[in-house]
Design a protein around this motif. Structure first.
Motif, short mmCIF file in Angstrom:
data_model
loop_
_atom_site.label_atom_id
_atom_site.label_comp_id
_atom_site.label_asym_id
_atom_site.label_seq_id
_atom_site.Cartn_x
_atom_site.Cartn_y
_atom_site.Cartn_z
N THR A 131 0.82 -1.20 0.00
CA THR A 131 0.00 0.00 0.00
C THR A 131 0.86 1.25 0.00
N GLY A 132 0.59 2.13 -0.96
CA GLY A 132 1.34 3.38 -1.05
C GLY A 132 2.54 3.31 -1.96
N ALA A 133 2.88 2.12 -2.45
CA ALA A 133 4.05 2.00 -3.32
C ALA A 133 3.74 2.59 -4.68
N GLY A 134 4.63 3.42 -5.15
CA GLY A 134 4.45 4.02 -6.47
C GLY A 134 5.09 3.17 -7.55
N ALA A 135 4.98 3.65 -8.78
CA ALA A 135 5.57 2.93 -9.90
C ALA A 135 7.09 2.97 -9.80
N VAL A 136 7.71 1.85 -10.05
CA VAL A 136 9.18 1.76 -9.99
C VAL A 136 9.68 1.11 -11.27
N ALA A 137 10.91 1.45 -11.63
CA ALA A 137 11.52 0.81 -12.79
C ALA A 137 11.88 -0.63 -12.42
N PRO A 138 11.75 -1.55 -13.35
CA PRO A 138 12.09 -2.94 -13.06
C PRO A 138 13.54 -3.07 -12.60
N SER A 139 13.76 -3.77 -11.52
CA SER A 139 15.11 -3.99 -11.01
C SER A 139 15.63 -5.33 -11.51
N TRP A 140 16.94 -5.54 -11.41
CA TRP A 140 17.49 -6.81 -11.87
C TRP A 140 17.05 -7.94 -10.95
N GLN A 141 16.87 -7.61 -9.64
CA GLN A 141 16.38 -8.64 -8.73
C GLN A 141 14.97 -9.09 -9.11
N GLY A 142 14.13 -8.11 -9.43
CA GLY A 142 12.77 -8.43 -9.84
C GLY A 142 12.74 -9.25 -11.12
N GLN A 143 13.63 -8.94 -12.05
CA GLN A 143 13.68 -9.69 -13.30
C GLN A 143 14.13 -11.13 -13.07
N VAL A 144 15.10 -11.30 -12.16
CA VAL A 144 15.54 -12.66 -11.83
C VAL A 144 14.40 -13.43 -11.17
N HIS A 145 13.68 -12.75 -10.29
CA HIS A 145 12.53 -13.38 -9.63
C HIS A 145 11.50 -13.84 -10.66
N ASN A 146 11.16 -12.97 -11.59
CA ASN A 146 10.17 -13.31 -12.61
C ASN A 146 10.65 -14.46 -13.49
N THR A 147 11.94 -14.47 -13.79
CA THR A 147 12.50 -15.56 -14.58
C THR A 147 12.42 -16.88 -13.83
N ALA A 148 12.72 -16.84 -12.53
CA ALA A 148 12.64 -18.05 -11.71
C ALA A 148 11.22 -18.58 -11.68
N ALA A 149 10.25 -17.68 -11.56
CA ALA A 149 8.84 -18.10 -11.54
C ALA A 149 8.45 -18.74 -12.87
N LEU A 150 8.91 -18.16 -13.97
CA LEU A 150 8.60 -18.70 -15.29
C LEU A 150 9.22 -20.08 -15.47
N VAL A 151 10.49 -20.22 -15.09
CA VAL A 151 11.19 -21.50 -15.22
C VAL A 151 10.52 -22.57 -14.36
N SER A 152 10.07 -22.18 -13.17
CA SER A 152 9.40 -23.13 -12.28
C SER A 152 8.15 -23.71 -12.94
N GLY A 153 7.34 -22.83 -13.54
CA GLY A 153 6.13 -23.29 -14.20
C GLY A 153 6.42 -24.16 -15.41
N LEU A 154 7.40 -23.75 -16.22
CA LEU A 154 7.75 -24.52 -17.41
C LEU A 154 8.33 -25.89 -17.03
N ALA A 155 9.09 -25.92 -15.93
CA ALA A 155 9.66 -27.20 -15.48
C ALA A 155 8.56 -28.18 -15.11
N LEU A 156 7.51 -27.70 -14.44
CA LEU A 156 6.42 -28.59 -14.07
C LEU A 156 5.62 -29.03 -15.29
N ASP A 157 5.42 -28.13 -16.25
CA ASP A 157 4.73 -28.52 -17.48
C ASP A 157 5.53 -29.61 -18.21
#
Length: 230
Positions: A131-157
């Motif tokens: 709550t209260g968080a404004g728009a932020v530019a994508p960080s490298w940590q966030g991009q790694v997190h999103n990649t990990a989530a994508l790989v996790s789903g693809l691995a299960l498929d």
């Protein structure tokens, strides 16, 4: 040899006892894998229902790792990831020769380890959460997190497809059909999420695949118990 020396000699465990101990360890590891999916999903649903300001339709479940109570979801990622990885090790020991013996456990292990990676690299604030968080530019940590989530789903498929082939080769048609339906449902849910922008579709797709992975661990665990009972 003296009596004292003989008394200090440690006799090897009987072969049957040694096999029983190994079988118990494998069942324990598979039990960890069986618990992982339901634990992860239950923890997410409880948080979504109680976190102030969180809207599951606008924010992905990863956003729960943000804010003062973010440690709950971070811990959820770590614990369930380690449980799933342990279950993958159990699956590697439980599977005999045949399809999925190598790639099945490997893909299940990737699923578990990428959950741990998702905890290590926290996602970025999204859609006003926390709550209260404004728009932020994508960080490298966030991009790694999103990649990990994508790989996790693809691995299960991919694991679902690999195990479907194994089930077909063994005449387990219901399990093979279940595995194929899981892939179709997850991909459909991902498409709906991309089309509607509603993150609840991603949660639904994840729930289907996490439950499938737990079900596979559970059925392998039961199969290990049957010879011992006989």
């Amino acid at each position: 040899m003296s009596t004292a020396a003989t008394s200090r000699t440690t006799l090897p465990a009987p072969p049957d006892q040694d096999r029983s101990n190994r079988s118990s360890l494998v069942r324990f590891m598979l039990g960890c894998g069986a618990v992982a999916g339901p634990l992860f999903l239950t923890t997410v649903l409880l948080q979504e229902a109680n976190r102030v300001g969180f809207d599951p339709s606008r924010q992905p479940l990863s956003a729960l790792s943000l804010g003062d109570l973010g440690w709950i979801q971070t811990t959820n990622f770590i614990v369930t990831g380690l449980l799933a990885a342990t279950g993958a090790l159990g699956a590697r020991r439980a599977l005999d020769v045949g399809h999925a013996r190598t790639w099945g456990p490997l893909l299940l292990g990737i699923y578990g380890l990428t959950l741990v990676a998702a905890a290590a690299f926290v996602t970025d604030p999204v859609a006003g959460f926390p709550t209260g968080a404004g728009a932020v530019a994508p960080s490298w940590q966030g991009q790694v997190h999103n990649t990990a989530a994508l790989v996790s789903g693809l691995a299960l498929d991919a694991a679902s497809i690999v195990f479907a082939r194994r089930f077909l080769s063994r005449g387990q048609h219901a399990w093979a059909a279940y595995s194929i339906v899981v892939v179709a449902a997850d991909l459909t849910a991902a498409g709906m999420a991309a089309t509607t922008g509603d993150f609840r579709w991603l949660l639904l797709g994840g729930a289907v695949t996490w439950t499938w992975a737990s079900a596979v661990s559970l059925t392998l665990m039961r199969a290990r118990r049957q010879p011992a009972a006989g």
